[in-house]
Every structure is written in structure tokens, then in C-alpha cells.
Design a protein around this motif. Structure first.
Motif, short mmCIF file in Angstrom:
data_model
loop_
_atom_site.label_atom_id
_atom_site.label_comp_id
_atom_site.label_asym_id
_atom_site.label_seq_id
_atom_site.Cartn_x
_atom_site.Cartn_y
_atom_site.Cartn_z
N LYS A 178 0.81 -1.22 0.00
CA LYS A 178 0.00 0.00 0.00
C LYS A 178 0.84 1.27 0.00
O LYS A 178 0.55 2.20 -0.76
CB LYS A 178 -0.98 -0.01 1.17
N PRO A 179 1.90 1.35 0.80
CA PRO A 179 2.73 2.56 0.74
C PRO A 179 3.40 2.76 -0.62
O PRO A 179 3.58 3.89 -1.08
CB PRO A 179 3.78 2.36 1.83
N GLN A 237 2.09 1.93 -3.54
CA GLN A 237 1.07 2.49 -4.42
C GLN A 237 0.87 3.97 -4.11
O GLN A 237 0.75 4.80 -5.02
CB GLN A 237 -0.25 1.73 -4.27
N ARG A 238 0.84 4.32 -2.82
CA ARG A 238 0.69 5.73 -2.45
C ARG A 238 1.87 6.55 -2.96
O ARG A 238 1.69 7.68 -3.42
CB ARG A 238 0.56 5.87 -0.93
N ASP A 286 1.32 7.10 -6.62
CA ASP A 286 0.26 8.09 -6.82
C ASP A 286 0.75 9.50 -6.51
O ASP A 286 0.45 10.44 -7.25
CB ASP A 286 -0.96 7.77 -5.94
N ASP A 287 1.50 9.63 -5.43
CA ASP A 287 2.02 10.95 -5.06
C ASP A 287 3.00 11.47 -6.10
O ASP A 287 3.02 12.66 -6.41
CB ASP A 287 2.68 10.90 -3.68
N LYS A 312 -9.71 10.73 -8.20
CA LYS A 312 -8.39 10.23 -7.78
C LYS A 312 -7.48 11.42 -7.46
O LYS A 312 -6.73 11.39 -6.48
CB LYS A 312 -7.79 9.37 -8.89
N ILE A 368 -5.67 12.27 -3.79
CA ILE A 368 -4.23 12.49 -3.64
C ILE A 368 -3.95 13.86 -3.02
O ILE A 368 -3.14 13.98 -2.10
CB ILE A 368 -3.51 12.32 -4.99
N ARG A 389 -4.88 13.69 0.62
CA ARG A 389 -3.91 12.89 1.37
C ARG A 389 -2.63 13.68 1.62
O ARG A 389 -2.04 13.59 2.70
CB ARG A 389 -3.62 11.59 0.64
N LYS A 390 -2.21 14.49 0.64
CA LYS A 390 -0.99 15.29 0.83
C LYS A 390 -1.20 16.35 1.92
O LYS A 390 -0.30 16.59 2.73
CB LYS A 390 -0.57 15.94 -0.47
#
Length: 174
Positions: free
Chosen positions: A80-81, A83-84, A87-88, A103, A107, A110-111
Motif C-alpha cells: 500500500k505505501p 502504491q501511495r 500516486d504521489d 483520484k 491524492i 492525502r498530501k
């Protein structure tokens, strides 16, 4: 953070007085502001400050004074990290260009939340080790060896690195 800091202050003070004496507790608390400044700077930047407290912080870490609760999650949780991170790196703007507004919003959110969480983590790291480093500094200034000072500092409050006889059995069961 405030509750944990207060709990560590009370427990740590009692442990220092019991193990090292009231004079050492007073000297440790005298070092507390410099210890917190050094730890906060290190936690925020990853760089040890070029101060006396910073030099003692490096020594404290080198001799094992730092403690922390840690665990290793399963393989799916490890992915999972990654993938994050992808994405970031691609970013909200990349997903907006691809027509994936939801999406992109996730993101961006989340940032923002991640930035706030980082600030809380910095404060938590500093407060968790503040009194430990302050005691380490006081002991080193009294001529105690770095190894002995680190062990005393590590055990001033809960030593998360300490394990009992049944730790491996209970970990396997868990």
C-alpha cells in the motif's frame, strides 16, 4: 501528545530520582529545552543540528538510547505505501490530465492530511525522546560513559525495545 508528554515527565522524573538522584533529575530537566530543540529539528529535517545538544544527540542514537514502538505488517500492507508513493509521484495534476478528478482529489487531500500528520509525528518523536536525551546529556556531562548513559536514558520511561521471555511466542500466536 500532551497527555503522553505529561505522563512521560512524571514517570521519567520519578525514575530518574529513584535511579540517579534528585540532583541528576534537576540537571536533566535543565537540559530539556536544548534536548527538545535538537530532537525537533532532527525529526523535522533529518539532519542533526550543529550544536552541543546535536552532538550529544548523535552519540545518544549511536549508543542505542532511542527507543520506539515498531512492527512489521503483512505483505499486502507493505504494498500500500508503494502504491501511495506512485500516486504521489504522478500527482493530482497527472490524474486531472487523465480525467480522473476523484483520484486527483484523494491524492491532494492525502498530501494535505499527510503534511499535518508529519507535523504531529515530529512533535511525537521529539516528546517521546526529550527527557531521555536530556538525561543522557546530564549523565555525559557528569562523565558517565556513553553506553551507560544511553542505557539509563533508554529506561527512563517505557522501553519499547525491551522484550520478555514470551515475546517471540506471543508474536507468533498474534
Amino acid at each position: 501528545i500532551l497527555r503522553n508528554t505529561a505522563r512521560d515527565a512524571m514517570t521519567g522524573s520519578m525514575n530518574i530520582i529513584g535511579n540517579e538522584g534528585a540532583g541528576m533529575a534537576a540537571r536533566a530537566w535543565g537540559n530539556y529545552p536544548a534536548a527538545m530543540a535538537s530532537l525537533s529539528s532532527y525529526a523535522a529535517t533529518g539532519k542533526v543540528p550543529n550544536t552541543e545538544a546535536g552532538k550529544l544527540l548523535s552519540e545518544y542514537r549511536q549508543f542505542g538510547g532511542k527507543t520506539g514502538a515498531s512492527y512489521m505488517s503483512d505483505l499486502e500492507e507493505q504494498g500500500k505505501p508503494l502504491q501511495r508513493m506512485y500516486d504521489d509521484a504522478y500527482g493530482a495534476s497527472g490524474y486531472l490530465k487523465d480525467g480522473k478528478a476523484s483520484k486527483a482529489a484523494i491524492i491532494a487531500g492525502r498530501k494535505i492530511i499527510g503534511g499535518m500528520a508529519h507535523a504531529i509525528e515530529v512533535m511525537n518523536q521529539a516528546t517521546e525522546n526529550g527527557l531521555r536525551l536530556a538525561l543522557f546529556m546530564a549523565l555525559r556531562k557528569q562523565g558517565v560513559s556513553a553506553g551507560e548513559a544511553a542505557q539509563a536514558a533508554k529506561n527512563v520511561t517505557v522501553n519499547f525495545d525491551r522484550k520478555g521471555e514470551q515475546t517471540s511466542v506471543l508474536s507468533a500466536i498474534y
